[in-house]
Design an enzyme around this catalytic site. Structure first.
Site, PDB file in Angstrom:
ATOM      1  N   ILE A   1       0.832  -1.206   0.000  1.00  0.00           N
ATOM      2  CA  ILE A   1       0.000   0.000   0.000  1.00  0.00           C
ATOM      3  C   ILE A   1       0.871   1.263   0.000  1.00  0.00           C
ATOM      4  CG2 ILE A   1      -1.692   1.287   1.372  1.00  0.00           C
ATOM      5  CD1 ILE A   1      -2.756  -1.460   2.369  1.00  0.00           C
TER       6      ILE A   1
ATOM      7  N   ASP B   1      11.707   3.532   4.064  1.00  0.00           N
ATOM      8  CA  ASP B   1      11.416   2.134   4.395  1.00  0.00           C
ATOM      9  C   ASP B   1      12.622   1.544   5.099  1.00  0.00           C
ATOM     10  OD1 ASP B   1       9.032   0.122   2.966  1.00  0.00           O
ATOM     11  OD2 ASP B   1      10.644  -0.821   4.104  1.00  0.00           O
TER      12      ASP B   1
ATOM     13  N   ASP C   1      14.218   3.301   9.686  1.00  0.00           N
ATOM     14  CA  ASP C   1      13.476   2.399  10.568  1.00  0.00           C
ATOM     15  C   ASP C   1      12.642   3.299  11.484  1.00  0.00           C
ATOM     16  OD1 ASP C   1      12.564   0.805  12.632  1.00  0.00           O
ATOM     17  OD2 ASP C   1      14.495  -0.180  12.998  1.00  0.00           O
TER      18      ASP C   1
ATOM     19  N   TYR D   1      -1.758  -7.078  16.708  1.00  0.00           N
ATOM     20  CA  TYR D   1      -2.058  -6.114  15.637  1.00  0.00           C
ATOM     21  C   TYR D   1      -3.269  -5.253  16.000  1.00  0.00           C
ATOM     22  CZ  TYR D   1      -2.713  -4.654  10.726  1.00  0.00           C
ATOM     23  OH  TYR D   1      -2.841  -3.939   9.561  1.00  0.00           O
TER      24      TYR D   1
ATOM     25  N   ALA E   1      -3.717  -6.658  -1.112  1.00  0.00           N
ATOM     26  CA  ALA E   1      -2.410  -6.044  -1.389  1.00  0.00           C
ATOM     27  C   ALA E   1      -1.511  -6.286  -0.197  1.00  0.00           C
ATOM     28  CB  ALA E   1      -2.561  -4.539  -1.616  1.00  0.00           C
ATOM     29  N   GLY E   2      -0.234  -6.098  -0.415  1.00  0.00           N
ATOM     30  CA  GLY E   2       0.743  -6.090   0.661  1.00  0.00           C
ATOM     31  C   GLY E   2       0.670  -7.300   1.567  1.00  0.00           C
TER      32      GLY E   2
HETATM   33  N1  LIG Z   1      -2.896  -5.104   3.340  1.00  0.00           N
HETATM   34  C1  LIG Z   1      -3.925  -5.064   4.167  1.00  0.00           C
HETATM   35  O1  LIG Z   1      -4.860  -5.866   4.058  1.00  0.00           O
HETATM   36  C2  LIG Z   1      -4.020  -4.011   5.226  1.00  0.00           C
HETATM   37  C3  LIG Z   1      -5.250  -3.850   5.888  1.00  0.00           C
HETATM   38  C4  LIG Z   1      -5.348  -2.912   6.903  1.00  0.00           C
HETATM   39  C5  LIG Z   1      -4.257  -2.119   7.217  1.00  0.00           C
HETATM   40  N2  LIG Z   1      -3.068  -2.293   6.567  1.00  0.00           N
HETATM   41  C6  LIG Z   1      -1.948  -1.427   6.950  1.00  0.00           C
HETATM   42  O2  LIG Z   1      -1.434  -0.801   5.792  1.00  0.00           O
HETATM   43  C7  LIG Z   1      -0.057  -0.530   5.981  1.00  0.00           C
HETATM   44  C8  LIG Z   1       0.735  -1.080   4.805  1.00  0.00           C
HETATM   45  O3  LIG Z   1       0.594  -2.490   4.810  1.00  0.00           O
HETATM   46  P1  LIG Z   1       0.866  -3.398   3.522  1.00  0.00           P
HETATM   47  O4  LIG Z   1      -0.263  -4.335   3.405  1.00  0.00           O
HETATM   48  O5  LIG Z   1       1.246  -2.569   2.365  1.00  0.00           O
HETATM   49  O6  LIG Z   1       2.097  -4.261   4.092  1.00  0.00           O
HETATM   50  P2  LIG Z   1       3.534  -4.554   3.488  1.00  0.00           P
HETATM   51  O7  LIG Z   1       4.127  -5.560   4.397  1.00  0.00           O
HETATM   52  O8  LIG Z   1       3.454  -4.849   2.033  1.00  0.00           O
HETATM   53  O9  LIG Z   1       4.276  -3.156   3.651  1.00  0.00           O
HETATM   54  C9  LIG Z   1       4.719  -2.674   4.881  1.00  0.00           C
HETATM   55  C10 LIG Z   1       5.975  -1.862   4.644  1.00  0.00           C
HETATM   56  O10 LIG Z   1       6.444  -1.365   5.897  1.00  0.00           O
HETATM   57  C11 LIG Z   1       7.858  -1.540   5.930  1.00  0.00           C
HETATM   58  N3  LIG Z   1       8.319  -1.593   7.317  1.00  0.00           N
HETATM   59  C12 LIG Z   1       8.142  -2.587   8.223  1.00  0.00           C
HETATM   60  N4  LIG Z   1       8.739  -2.276   9.378  1.00  0.00           N
HETATM   61  C13 LIG Z   1       9.295  -1.049   9.214  1.00  0.00           C
HETATM   62  C14 LIG Z   1      10.051  -0.194  10.049  1.00  0.00           C
HETATM   63  N5  LIG Z   1      10.365  -0.544  11.313  1.00  0.00           N
HETATM   64  N6  LIG Z   1      10.443   1.001   9.557  1.00  0.00           N
HETATM   65  C15 LIG Z   1      10.144   1.359   8.281  1.00  0.00           C
HETATM   66  N7  LIG Z   1       9.448   0.580   7.436  1.00  0.00           N
HETATM   67  C16 LIG Z   1       9.030  -0.611   7.903  1.00  0.00           C
HETATM   68  C17 LIG Z   1       8.104  -2.833   5.177  1.00  0.00           C
HETATM   69  O11 LIG Z   1       9.450  -2.969   4.758  1.00  0.00           O
HETATM   70  C18 LIG Z   1       7.111  -2.685   4.037  1.00  0.00           C
HETATM   71  O12 LIG Z   1       7.664  -1.998   2.946  1.00  0.00           O
HETATM   72  C19 LIG Z   1       0.322  -1.154   7.328  1.00  0.00           C
HETATM   73  O13 LIG Z   1       0.297  -0.165   8.336  1.00  0.00           O
HETATM   74  C20 LIG Z   1      -0.774  -2.162   7.552  1.00  0.00           C
HETATM   75  O14 LIG Z   1      -0.953  -2.454   8.915  1.00  0.00           O
HETATM   76  C21 LIG Z   1      -2.929  -3.224   5.581  1.00  0.00           C
END
Ligand SMILES: NC(=O)c1ccc[n+]([C@@H]2O[C@H](COP(=O)([O-])OP(=O)(O)OC[C@H]3O[C@@H](n4cnc5c(N)ncnc54)[C@H](O)[C@@H]3O)[C@@H](O)[C@H]2O)c1
Length: 270
Positions: free
Chosen positions: A15, A34, A57, A146, A181-182
């Site tokens: 995302i 990232d 980070d 979470y 996604a993700g």
């Molecule tokens: N995909 C879903 O279904 C969904 C639903 C609800 C909420 N979310 C939220 O959306 C956001 C993005 O999730 P996503 O699905 O794209 O996940 P993803 O795992 O594809 O992406 C998460 C990103 O965060 C980075 N990351 C992790 N720890 C980190 C740190 N300590 N410092 C900097 N970067 C860090 C990872 O390297 C990655 O690029 C998150 O906050 C997630 O909780 C996702």
């Protein structure tokens, strides 16, 4: 259109990468942060001019401060998107996994937003959008670390909005629902699971990263100038649909006055 800076954390994948691309399309110069530097660089290279990548980070206070100070101008927008999930029943969840979820999702959001707000305040204001989750609104199986971290992000958003409103900093959250996604990609690899989950969504489909990104950019825009402290669920209606597909006998659904004159109505007042 704007030529101001937008910081997107966790911009290397999923995302966050889509938010970074949309922000660039809307004219922001994007700082793609990232912990996975290579992934952030790939996204920045793809976006091209106006996008810079950095390994940050979000749990590292000094690294966050340094990266924020390195921006030539105060950011107009910060999207706290970096996040991790650790699944497991509470009885079996390790303290390390619980702490990691809280550290990245909650403390990371705090550290980045606090560093940004100080610069935004000095520049006259800005917008912060925190990516929460519908898991911060409703508990979910095996997602205790979470859900609690994301619920806290929603409350932290309200607190930040309250404390920083005087400085012109608006703070809102987006709570994505069932997004294909993700981090959720693995869940939807099984077509049967996908169909079952999709069937629970009132709008009848899974969400996309683009759905989430559009909501983020709306909350950042002048169109949302009077909106702060809110959480916008981008979830196809699922968190407002406890009674969706609840079975009901058809014969109780006649509407209006009971022809027999019963003031309680045809359903006996239910
Ligand atoms: N995909 C879903 O279904 C969904 C639903 C609800 C909420 N979310 C939220 O959306 C956001 C993005 O999730 P996503 O699905 O794209 O996940 P993803 O795992 O594809 O992406 C998460 C990103 O965060 C980075 N990351 C992790 N720890 C980190 C740190 N300590 N410092 C900097 N970067 C860090 C990872 O390297 C990655 O690029 C998150 O906050 C997630 O909780 C996702």
């Amino acid at each position: 259109m704007t030529s101001e800076w937008a910081v997107v954390t966790g911009a290397g994948h999923g995302i966050g990468a889509v938010i970074a691309r949309l922000a660039a399309k809307e004219g922001y110069r994007v700082a793609a942060w990232d912990i996975d530097e290579q992934a952030a660089r790939a996204v920045a290279d793809e976006i091209g001019a106006g996008c810079v990548a950095a390994r940050v980070d979000v749990t590292d206070e000094a690294a966050v401060a340094e990266a924020m100070a390195a921006l030539p101008d105060a950011p107009a927008l910060v999207v706290n998107n970096a996040g991790v999930v650790r699944f497991g029943p509470l009885l079996e969840l390790s303290a390390a996994d619980f702490r990691l979820a809280v550290d990245v999702n909650l403390t990371g959001t705090f550290l980045v937003a606090r560093a940004a707000a100080a610069r935004m305040a000095a520049a006259g204001g800005g917008a912060i959008v925190n990516i929460a989750s519908i898991n911060g609104i409703a508990a979910a199986p095996n997602a205790g670390a979470y859900t609690s971290s994301k619920a806290a992000v929603i409350k932290l958003t309200e607190q930040m909005a309250l404390e920083w409103s005087g400085a012109g900093v608006r703070v809102n959250a987006v709570a994505p629902g069932l997004i294909h996604a993700g981090m959720s990609d693995a869940i939807y690899a099984d077509p049967e699971v996908r169909a079952l989950r999709q069937g629970r969504v009132p709008l009848g489909r899974l969400g996309t990263a683009e759905d989430v990104a559009e909501a983020v950019l709306f909350l950042a825009s002048p169109k949302a100038a009077y909106v702060t402290g809110q959480t916008l669920a981008v979830d196809g209606g699922i968190t407002r649909s406890a009674l969706h597909r609840m079975p009901r006998p058809a014969d109780v659904d006649s509407v209006g006055v009971d022809p027999a004159g019963d003031p309680a109505g045809p359903d006996g007042g239910r």
